[in-house]
Scaffold this active site. Structure first.
Site, PDB file in Angstrom:
ATOM      1  N   LYS A   1     -13.461  12.955   1.361  1.00 53.33           N
ATOM      2  CA  LYS A   1     -13.096  12.201   2.572  1.00 53.33           C
ATOM      3  C   LYS A   1     -13.117  13.120   3.788  1.00 53.33           C
ATOM      4  O   LYS A   1     -13.684  12.797   4.832  1.00 53.33           O
ATOM      5  CB  LYS A   1     -11.688  11.607   2.356  1.00 53.33           C
ATOM      6  CG  LYS A   1     -11.105  10.825   3.496  1.00 53.33           C
ATOM      7  CD  LYS A   1      -9.940  11.460   4.223  1.00 53.33           C
ATOM      8  CE  LYS A   1      -8.836  12.080   3.465  1.00 53.33           C
ATOM      9  NZ  LYS A   1      -7.791  12.679   4.284  1.00 53.33           N
TER      10      LYS A   1
ATOM     11  N   LYS B   1      -8.402  20.651  12.192  1.00 53.08           N
ATOM     12  CA  LYS B   1      -8.322  20.459  10.736  1.00 53.08           C
ATOM     13  C   LYS B   1      -9.734  20.374  10.132  1.00 53.08           C
ATOM     14  O   LYS B   1      -9.990  20.859   9.031  1.00 53.08           O
ATOM     15  CB  LYS B   1      -7.504  19.189  10.428  1.00 53.08           C
ATOM     16  CG  LYS B   1      -7.458  18.789   8.968  1.00 53.08           C
ATOM     17  CD  LYS B   1      -6.595  19.681   8.097  1.00 53.08           C
ATOM     18  CE  LYS B   1      -6.679  19.254   6.632  1.00 53.08           C
ATOM     19  NZ  LYS B   1      -5.832  20.002   5.739  1.00 53.08           N
TER      20      LYS B   1
ATOM     21  N   THR C   1      -4.869  13.493   7.415  1.00 51.34           N
ATOM     22  CA  THR C   1      -6.152  14.075   7.836  1.00 51.34           C
ATOM     23  C   THR C   1      -7.085  12.897   8.101  1.00 51.34           C
ATOM     24  O   THR C   1      -7.504  12.202   7.172  1.00 51.34           O
ATOM     25  CB  THR C   1      -6.739  14.985   6.742  1.00 51.34           C
ATOM     26  OG1 THR C   1      -5.786  15.994   6.429  1.00 51.34           O
ATOM     27  CG2 THR C   1      -8.034  15.629   7.202  1.00 51.34           C
TER      28      THR C   1
HETATM   29  N1  LIG Z   1      -2.197  17.067  -0.963  1.00 53.23           N
HETATM   30  C1  LIG Z   1      -2.566  18.103  -0.225  1.00 53.23           C
HETATM   31  O1  LIG Z   1      -2.632  19.241  -0.700  1.00 53.23           O
HETATM   32  C2  LIG Z   1      -2.898  17.905   1.242  1.00 53.23           C
HETATM   33  C3  LIG Z   1      -2.990  19.049   2.050  1.00 53.23           C
HETATM   34  C4  LIG Z   1      -3.278  18.873   3.404  1.00 53.23           C
HETATM   35  C5  LIG Z   1      -3.501  17.597   3.920  1.00 53.23           C
HETATM   36  N2  LIG Z   1      -3.450  16.515   3.085  1.00 53.23           N
HETATM   37  C6  LIG Z   1      -3.707  15.183   3.664  1.00 53.23           C
HETATM   38  O2  LIG Z   1      -2.446  14.529   3.790  1.00 53.23           O
HETATM   39  C7  LIG Z   1      -2.626  13.108   3.584  1.00 53.23           C
HETATM   40  C8  LIG Z   1      -1.716  12.658   2.439  1.00 53.23           C
HETATM   41  O3  LIG Z   1      -2.052  13.409   1.274  1.00 53.23           O
HETATM   42  P1  LIG Z   1      -1.163  13.282  -0.064  1.00 53.23           P
HETATM   43  O4  LIG Z   1      -1.619  14.372  -0.951  1.00 53.23           O
HETATM   44  O5  LIG Z   1       0.280  13.147   0.281  1.00 53.23           O
HETATM   45  O6  LIG Z   1      -1.699  11.889  -0.619  1.00 53.23           O
HETATM   46  P2  LIG Z   1      -1.056  10.972  -1.766  1.00 53.23           P
HETATM   47  O7  LIG Z   1      -0.146  11.753  -2.637  1.00 53.23           O
HETATM   48  O8  LIG Z   1      -2.186  10.242  -2.388  1.00 53.23           O
HETATM   49  O9  LIG Z   1      -0.158   9.941  -0.931  1.00 53.23           O
HETATM   50  C9  LIG Z   1      -0.734   9.005  -0.057  1.00 53.23           C
HETATM   51  C10 LIG Z   1       0.380   8.198   0.574  1.00 53.23           C
HETATM   52  O10 LIG Z   1      -0.181   7.213   1.434  1.00 53.23           O
HETATM   53  C11 LIG Z   1       0.265   5.911   1.023  1.00 53.23           C
HETATM   54  N3  LIG Z   1      -0.798   4.945   1.300  1.00 53.23           N
HETATM   55  C12 LIG Z   1      -2.121   5.091   1.012  1.00 53.23           C
HETATM   56  N4  LIG Z   1      -2.796   4.002   1.422  1.00 53.23           N
HETATM   57  C13 LIG Z   1      -1.894   3.180   1.971  1.00 53.23           C
HETATM   58  C14 LIG Z   1      -1.981   1.895   2.593  1.00 53.23           C
HETATM   59  N5  LIG Z   1      -3.154   1.270   2.718  1.00 53.23           N
HETATM   60  N6  LIG Z   1      -0.843   1.321   3.035  1.00 53.23           N
HETATM   61  C15 LIG Z   1       0.335   1.964   2.913  1.00 53.23           C
HETATM   62  N7  LIG Z   1       0.485   3.177   2.351  1.00 53.23           N
HETATM   63  C16 LIG Z   1      -0.619   3.773   1.887  1.00 53.23           C
HETATM   64  C17 LIG Z   1       0.558   6.051  -0.436  1.00 53.23           C
HETATM   65  O11 LIG Z   1       1.424   5.024  -0.864  1.00 53.23           O
HETATM   66  P3  LIG Z   1       1.586   4.681  -2.451  1.00 53.23           P
HETATM   67  O12 LIG Z   1       2.663   5.609  -2.948  1.00 53.23           O
HETATM   68  O13 LIG Z   1       1.961   3.264  -2.476  1.00 53.23           O
HETATM   69  O14 LIG Z   1       0.239   4.947  -3.090  1.00 53.23           O
HETATM   70  C18 LIG Z   1       1.235   7.442  -0.448  1.00 53.23           C
HETATM   71  O15 LIG Z   1       2.540   7.358   0.056  1.00 53.23           O
HETATM   72  C19 LIG Z   1      -4.121  12.904   3.311  1.00 53.23           C
HETATM   73  O16 LIG Z   1      -4.767  12.554   4.513  1.00 53.23           O
HETATM   74  C20 LIG Z   1      -4.581  14.271   2.825  1.00 53.23           C
HETATM   75  O17 LIG Z   1      -5.957  14.479   3.081  1.00 53.23           O
HETATM   76  C21 LIG Z   1      -3.125  16.643   1.764  1.00 53.23           C
END
Ligand SMILES: NC(=O)c1ccc[n+]([C@@H]2O[C@H](COP(=O)([O-])OP(=O)(O)OC[C@H]3O[C@@H](n4cnc5c(N)ncnc54)[C@H](OP(=O)(O)O)[C@@H]3O)[C@@H](O)[C@H]2O)c1
Length: 292
Positions: A240, A172, A97
């Site tokens: 965010k 979104k 997102t």
């Molecule tokens: N969770 C939900 O319910 C949900 C629903 C809809 C949309 N989203 C969106 O989907 C996206 C991911 O969400 P998530 O829940 O999967 O987040 P998350 O569990 O915090 O995972 C984030 C991922 O991004 C990686 N990452 C972050 N910063 C990085 C960087 N600078 N360089 C390389 N890798 C990096 C992290 O690696 P590490 O493992 O090394 O930290 C991890 O693999 C976000 O934009 C969120 O807003 C989430």
């Protein structure tokens, strides 16, 4: 065999990449924290690469799902970023997102390589990613969408082409505007029900079956009433997203008064130490105000 790279194995990316492997694609993953990539390979097969650029090399489709614009820039455009090794005619699909401006930047970078881009943010939470039931909002050239839609169906239940690059992210934003107000509404209704001496659980059940029903009310009321906020989309991520919505609204000259107010409520939740609580914790904020 279709080759794919998946960059970012967080709560969302890990199961999404798993669906691709289970569907028979040859998947190479990259995750900043290496342990998760190793765990993924153990569970699903495929390979783990040391950098996003190495993961993307030779892949027909390169998927990204990281946190925000800054993370996205790091794994795509900066040193060892995936865009540097994109093959001609490959497609970079972004599930993060992020802002619509970032989608346009990535589209331009992909075009320079003779590759294509699609912004494809998702809704449905971790549960939706695990069950392959996500809603996916896509911005791309029609021909790019046609190529990707059978692949996205491996984890998407509703996959919609919204229009040109950036329109997935704009959709979104509209989704998050909707969700923020619904959660605040549910929190206020439950708080009111309690103060009115109602059985709030029973009230939620009858409201949920009528015109006041929503996914948030049906799926979150029980944990909200139990004051449990440790299972869903985190407040930090919502902040965010709402900042992105409000910046875009300013750019468009459109007004989002309720969203702006709820963003302030979420700032308060963060100051209560709730950055990692799930977004339904707006009820805890309300109850704290009541008790003050
Ligand atoms: N969770 C939900 O319910 C949900 C629903 C809809 C949309 N989203 C969106 O989907 C996206 C991911 O969400 P998530 O829940 O999967 O987040 P998350 O569990 O915090 O995972 C984030 C991922 O991004 C990686 N990452 C972050 N910063 C990085 C960087 N600078 N360089 C390389 N890798 C990096 C992290 O690696 P590490 O493992 O090394 O930290 C991890 O693999 C976000 O934009 C969120 O807003 C989430």
């Amino acid at each position: 065999m279709t080759t794919a790279a998946f960059i970012g194995l967080g709560n969302m990316g890990y199961p999404m990449a798993g669906h691709l492997a289970r569907a028979g694609l040859e998947v190479t993953v990259y995750n900043r924290t290496r342990d998760k990539a190793d765990r993924w390979v153990e569970e699903f097969g495929g390979r783990a690469a040391l950098t996003p650029a190495l993961a993307a090399r030779d892949a027909e489709f390169v998927f990204v799902c990281v946190g925000n614009d800054r993370d996205l820039r790091q794994v795509t455009l900066e040193d060892n970023g995936a865009v540097h090794t994109l093959a001609r005619d490959a497609v970079l699909v972004d599930h993060t997102t992020a802002s619509a401006t970032m989608a346009e930047t990535l589209d331009a970078a992909c075009r320079e390589k003779g590759a294509c881009f699609m912004d494809a943010p998702v809704s449905g939470g971790q549960q939706g990613a695990e069950n392959g039931q996500l809603s996916i909002m896509c911005g791309a050239e029609p021909v790019t969408f046609e190529r990707l839609s059978p692949v996205l169906a491996h984890y998407g239940k509703t996959v919609v082409h919204m229009g040109a690059v950036g329109q997935g992210q704009l959709t979104k934003m509209a989704n998050q505007i909707c969700v923020a107000s619904v959660i605040e509404g549910v929190a206020e209704a439950l708080s009111f029900a309690r103060d009115a001496g109602l059985d709030a659980e029973k009230a939620a059940r009858v409201i949920g079956a009528g015109a006041g029903g929503s996914w948030q009310l049906i799926n979150r009321h029980a944990t909200m009433l139990a004051d449990q906020y440790d299972h869903g989309f985190a407040v930090d991520w919502m902040r965010k997203d709402l900042d992105i919505c409000l910046a875009e609204a300013t750019r468009l000259g459109t007004s989002l008064p309720a969203t702006a107010l709820i963003n302030e409520f979420y700032k308060e939740v963060q100051s209560m130490g709730g950055g990692r609580w799930d977004t339904s914790s707006l009820l805890r904020r309300l109850r704290r105000h009541r008790d003050d």
